[in-house]
Motif scaffolding. Sequence first.
Motif, PDB file in Angstrom:
ATOM      1  N   ASN A 560      45.938  41.347  45.469  1.00  0.00           N
ATOM      2  CA  ASN A 560      47.304  41.160  45.969  1.00  0.00           C
ATOM      3  C   ASN A 560      47.373  39.885  46.796  1.00  0.00           C
ATOM      4  O   ASN A 560      46.643  39.734  47.779  1.00  0.00           O
ATOM      5  CB  ASN A 560      47.714  42.367  46.811  1.00  0.00           C
ATOM      6  N   THR A 561      48.261  38.966  46.408  1.00  0.00           N
ATOM      7  CA  THR A 561      48.383  37.688  47.108  1.00  0.00           C
ATOM      8  C   THR A 561      49.383  37.739  48.263  1.00  0.00           C
ATOM      9  O   THR A 561      49.594  36.729  48.933  1.00  0.00           O
ATOM     10  CB  THR A 561      48.843  36.588  46.127  1.00  0.00           C
ATOM     11  N   MET A 578      38.973  38.350  50.307  1.00  0.00           N
ATOM     12  CA  MET A 578      38.679  37.498  49.155  1.00  0.00           C
ATOM     13  C   MET A 578      39.588  37.914  48.010  1.00  0.00           C
ATOM     14  O   MET A 578      39.719  39.109  47.715  1.00  0.00           O
ATOM     15  CB  MET A 578      37.208  37.603  48.735  1.00  0.00           C
ATOM     16  N   LEU A 579      40.205  36.935  47.391  1.00  0.00           N
ATOM     17  CA  LEU A 579      41.181  37.211  46.335  1.00  0.00           C
ATOM     18  C   LEU A 579      40.501  37.235  44.972  1.00  0.00           C
ATOM     19  O   LEU A 579      39.726  36.344  44.628  1.00  0.00           O
ATOM     20  CB  LEU A 579      42.270  36.133  46.355  1.00  0.00           C
ATOM     21  N   LYS A 580      40.777  38.294  44.210  1.00  0.00           N
ATOM     22  CA  LYS A 580      40.267  38.379  42.844  1.00  0.00           C
ATOM     23  C   LYS A 580      41.103  37.495  41.925  1.00  0.00           C
ATOM     24  O   LYS A 580      42.324  37.407  42.108  1.00  0.00           O
ATOM     25  CB  LYS A 580      40.328  39.825  42.335  1.00  0.00           C
ATOM     26  N   PRO A 581      40.499  36.902  40.911  1.00  0.00           N
ATOM     27  CA  PRO A 581      39.055  36.860  40.639  1.00  0.00           C
ATOM     28  C   PRO A 581      38.355  35.893  41.574  1.00  0.00           C
ATOM     29  O   PRO A 581      38.800  34.767  41.745  1.00  0.00           O
ATOM     30  CB  PRO A 581      38.995  36.384  39.185  1.00  0.00           C
ATOM     31  N   PHE A 582      37.260  36.335  42.208  1.00  0.00           N
ATOM     32  CA  PHE A 582      36.595  35.512  43.205  1.00  0.00           C
ATOM     33  C   PHE A 582      35.541  34.618  42.564  1.00  0.00           C
ATOM     34  O   PHE A 582      34.962  34.926  41.521  1.00  0.00           O
ATOM     35  CB  PHE A 582      35.975  36.359  44.321  1.00  0.00           C
ATOM     36  N   ASN A 583      35.301  33.511  43.245  1.00  0.00           N
ATOM     37  CA  ASN A 583      34.309  32.543  42.800  1.00  0.00           C
ATOM     38  C   ASN A 583      32.910  33.000  43.225  1.00  0.00           C
ATOM     39  O   ASN A 583      32.701  33.422  44.357  1.00  0.00           O
ATOM     40  CB  ASN A 583      34.644  31.174  43.402  1.00  0.00           C
ATOM     41  N   ARG A 584      31.958  32.929  42.300  1.00  0.00           N
ATOM     42  CA  ARG A 584      30.602  33.404  42.573  1.00  0.00           C
ATOM     43  C   ARG A 584      29.976  32.693  43.770  1.00  0.00           C
ATOM     44  O   ARG A 584      29.400  33.328  44.667  1.00  0.00           O
ATOM     45  CB  ARG A 584      29.731  33.211  41.330  1.00  0.00           C
TER      46      ARG A 584
END
Length: 596
Positions: A560-561, A578-584
């Motif tokens: 959810n933004t 952390m917002l999905k999709p998250f950076n590895r």
Amino acid sequence: MNISSTSAHKPQPPAGWKEGVRQWVDKSHSNPREWLFFSFLVILSIGYSAFAMVAWDLDFWGGVVVNLLGIASMVLIGGLRLAGVRLSPLITALQAATLTEAFCITWMTGGIYSATISWLALSPLPAVIAYTQRARIAGLAVGWLLILGLYGYALLGGEIAMQIVPHGLIHWHLMMAVVIFAMQVALLYRMNTVRNHRLQSIQKKSRHLRHVHQQLKHTQQQKDLFVASVSHELRTPMNAILGLADLIHHDKSLSTEVRTKIEDIQKSGEHLLTIINDLLDHSQMEAGRLQVVKEPFNLTETIHTSFQLLKRRAETKPLRYTLTIDSQVPSWVMGDGHRLTQILVNLLGNAIKFTERGDIELRCTAETGTHVPAGMALIHLEVRDTGMGIAADKQHRVFQNFSQVDHTIARRFGGNGLGLSITQGLVQAMGGEIHFTSQVGQGTRFFVDLPCELTEAPAPLQAAQAPLDSDQAIRILIADDNPLNRQIASLQLRRHLPQAVVTEVVSGLQAFEQVRDGSFDVILMDLLMPEMDGLEASRKIRTELPEPQRSTPIIALTANTDKDELARCIEYGMNECMLKPFNRTHLVQRVLSYVL
């Protein structure tokens, strides 16, 4: 048989005169001007009748004749209106008849010396129902010109024979006062009626507006709920697609062909994520909730990064892709670096999309000094291309939602028609302006002007300097009801943290129990889970458990933004979101920031 048939087809008699009068009364009562018009006719007719009787009793035959003519004129004017004659000329006729009767009576009873001069002064009163301001002023002016005429006549020595002795005007004065009073009552009554009607209308409209407001508010709430739900439902599978593609792409045993296909999956997934973000940004802009932060960021680095993001795409065409940053451009400013990147990527992406060959240039200059407030800089950004250009008659559609300048654009180049609309909204939200010039066949130039507050470079963050790999046995709890999300987070963490001990649970209640019965270095907590959501689980950990469990770092994982949702995470005790999709890479950095 024939008789009944004949009677069945016998024409119906017309409605009675009483019904017709009732309908006319209802119609006239709903029209203030019509109502006052007939009120004046009735009052004046009664007044003229009373004046005629008083004149008869005083043997004032001139007064009798004048008042009978006044009655006849009132009847004639009323009859013409009932016959369908327009109201406007009849109002003028009513004014003329009233003034004429009043002037004649005043002249015959002494002119300027007559007590009936007050009747002459009030006789223009029907002018108040005239249709135009000019007609109302003219009606009132004529009455006063007649009075001034009588006054001037007397000053010049003119004499007027009084046809009635002053003490004989006692009854006349009484009748005149009654008529004037009746006309005043009629005006006040109608004014009060109109006021009440308008007040009721305003109250009705207010109730309607409140109802509409509540409906719109409810609709907006439903829309926000829908957007949040769609955001979660779309971002969750995107997390799996991009996360797995990233993990597979870094497998060294892959062949070149397979690696290329994985890269295609990543590009397609990133493009789909861009569309999802565009739709969410558009929804937030419509609701007036577009999020723009104000924090220190490296302006020149952000511009370089934005330029490099599109470089590979530009290299697929015969383009001269260049970046020019003036030496006067400040390095660090206050603003939203992420949104600026979004603006530049949209403009550069469009330039590359619509330019087959030639030049694309991103130029940045800064303006400081006397024309800019102290401590501020006006940043000028220009994106220039030599592409197809935009026709003058289509340029007004450039910043419209879901609009493209030509219906063939979507078929040839794709796109959802939101990019430039969102870009304009972002620029305006950051306090700037955007405009463009374009010529068909010569290209397009977009100009963005952003006011930015100057600042110093912040102290380097520990997380930015932390290594991406560690051999520590870090204890990590992942709470997420989606098995793919748990799998991806676990694999991404184990790639960089091979000794990590990862525990997975499917609900907030299980997460609380695991923290209560064990010990963890970091918790990755999803927000939407069965039995107990992530917010409630975090609250219970922070309020019901002893140290050190109580202080275990909690990183929220959300799709959810909405900024209110992010604020609730902090309110319930989570450390960050952390917002999905998250950076590895970012995920590993944030986990290590709480451990090392």
